[in-house]
Write a protein that holds these residues in place. Structure first.
Motif, PDB file in Angstrom:
ATOM      1  N   LYS A 270       0.839  -1.199   0.000  1.00 61.10           N
ATOM      2  CA  LYS A 270       0.000   0.000   0.000  1.00 61.10           C
ATOM      3  C   LYS A 270       0.875   1.250   0.000  1.00 61.10           C
ATOM      4  N   PRO A 271       0.365   2.353  -0.545  1.00 65.25           N
ATOM      5  CA  PRO A 271       1.148   3.601  -0.578  1.00 65.25           C
ATOM      6  C   PRO A 271       1.622   4.008   0.814  1.00 65.25           C
ATOM      7  N   GLY A 272       2.886   4.385   0.922  1.00 62.28           N
ATOM      8  CA  GLY A 272       3.443   4.837   2.193  1.00 62.28           C
ATOM      9  C   GLY A 272       3.978   3.751   3.087  1.00 62.28           C
ATOM     10  N   VAL A 273       3.786   2.497   2.695  1.00 61.51           N
ATOM     11  CA  VAL A 273       4.238   1.377   3.525  1.00 61.51           C
ATOM     12  C   VAL A 273       5.719   1.095   3.240  1.00 61.51           C
ATOM     13  N   ASP A 274       6.488   0.854   4.285  1.00 60.87           N
ATOM     14  CA  ASP A 274       7.906   0.546   4.161  1.00 60.87           C
ATOM     15  C   ASP A 274       8.074  -0.880   3.629  1.00 60.87           C
TER      16      ASP A 274
END
Length: 375
Positions: free
Chosen positions: A210-214
């Protein structure tokens, strides 16, 4: 004053100047074209990874090359899908098979099976046939650039892969394997039949976060839950696949040797040209020393000559390189020259040209200015 003398001296003997320019141009073109061919070739080693649309690749703990996978249980994918931050995860199958040819022979192929309805693993863009080519019964996608190897298959042609009936339902363009075997894309289910693998296993799992996930945290969690797998960001696995061929073959050495030879030829030609110019005017250099020219001024004069030859030769060489790349680069022999290579080659050749000025300087340094006065 010294720059003007250097310029006039170069123009006085245009034949030797032309020979020096040829050396510089040759070096610049060879370094860039060799480097471009190298980057174009080695890029194929990671093509499936680069175009997969996945953020993370998950495979057997010993995964080292995308084209040579070791199967893992397909059921493990459910553990990955349950990890927080995972947006999607799909299996992919990669293996070898043989496709039948109209003349009765066979051609080895790399079969790639992707899940229908997802773009994960879709390394191709269809240029012939319908967009949903894989949804057709027994449909497979081949590449236009492999037409010669596959004896010009047409859309709708029926062939066999490992004894299984297939229909050419679509064609891509420029999706070529690092190996000699053409890529054949099909569905994940059909691929198991074509490569003779256990249908309960997969070659890899492709994961999108998901967007923003490391991504590193997700990779760490995957490895924690599945101790027998390796999980890494896509660009890391691409680098590993490239390194596999770099270290297991002589590709890097052969390209490097040819590039070094080009630089050596350029150095010799530039050095010989400058040296010949100095020999023809050794009395003039003796005169300069006799009227008080310092060692520093002599060095500046010779360096200016080398710099002028280098700048003009590099400019012309880069122009030739761009033209050659535009005219001769093809998917089969792709010439991919990153901007950094242009800059690095220009800087390297310029440095070599300046170094070449040391050869005539050693001769001028031994000139006795009294010989002019005695004459």
């Amino acid at each position: 004053m010294l720059w003007n003398i250097a310029f006039q001296t170069l123009l006085y003997d245009r034949g030797k100047l032309f020979a020096g320019l040829i050396g510089v141009i040759f070096s610049v073109v060879l370094v860039n074209i060799q480097g471009g061919l190298f980057f174009g070739l080695i890029h194929k080693a990671s093509l499936l990874v680069d175009r997969s649309g996945a953020d993370i690749w998950v495979g057997h703990s010993g995964m080292h090359n995308v084209d040579f996978p070791h199967n893992i249980p397909e059921r493990w994918i459910y553990r990955i899908r349950s990890i927080e931050g995972v947006q999607a995860a799909e299996p992919i199958r990669i293996g070898f098979g043989e496709i039948s040819l109209p003349d009765g022979n066979y051609e080895g192929v790399n079969v790639v099976g992707i899940t229908e309805g997802t773009d994960l693993g879709r390394a191709f863009e269809i240029v012939e046939g319908p967009e949903d080519a894989l949804s057709y019964s027994d449909g497979v996608i081949v590449d236009q650039c492999d037409n010669q190897k596959l004896l010009d298959p047409a859309i709708g042609d029926v062939r066999e892969i490992s004894g299984n009936r297939v229909r050419i339902s679509g064609k891509s363009h420029g999706v070529l394997s690092f190996l000699v075997n053409p890529y054949v894309f099909t569905t994940y289910v059909r691929a198991a039949e074509f490569v003779g693998s256990d249908p309960s296993t997969a070659s890899y799992f492709l994961v999108r976060v998901k967007p923003g996930v490391d991504r590193e945290q997700v990779c760490a969690e995957i490895r924690r839950r599945l101790s027998d797998v390796a999980a890494m960001p896509a660009e890391e696995y691409a680098a590993i696949s490239v390194n596999f061929w770099m270290t297991r073959t002589g590709i890097g050495l052969s390209f490097g040797a040819a590039t070094f030879l080009g630089l050596l030829v350029g150095l010799v030609m530039v050095g010989q040209t400058l040296y010949a110019m100095v020999l023809d005017r050794i009395s003039e250099f003796a005169t300069l020393k006799a009227i008080g020219a310092s060692e520093r001024e002599i060095v500046v004069l010779l360096t200016a000559q080398s710099g002028m030859v280098a700048i003009v030769g590099i400019a012309v060489g880069l122009a030739f390189t761009v033209g050659i790349r535009h005219l001769f680069s093809t998917p089969q022999a792709s010439i991919q020259i990153p901007p950094g290579l242009y800059i690095a080659s220009a800087a390297l050749v310029f440095t070599i040209c300046l170094a070449a000025s040391a050869l005539p300087y050693l001769r001028v340094r031994r000139v006795d200015p009294h010989s002019v006065l005695q004459g």
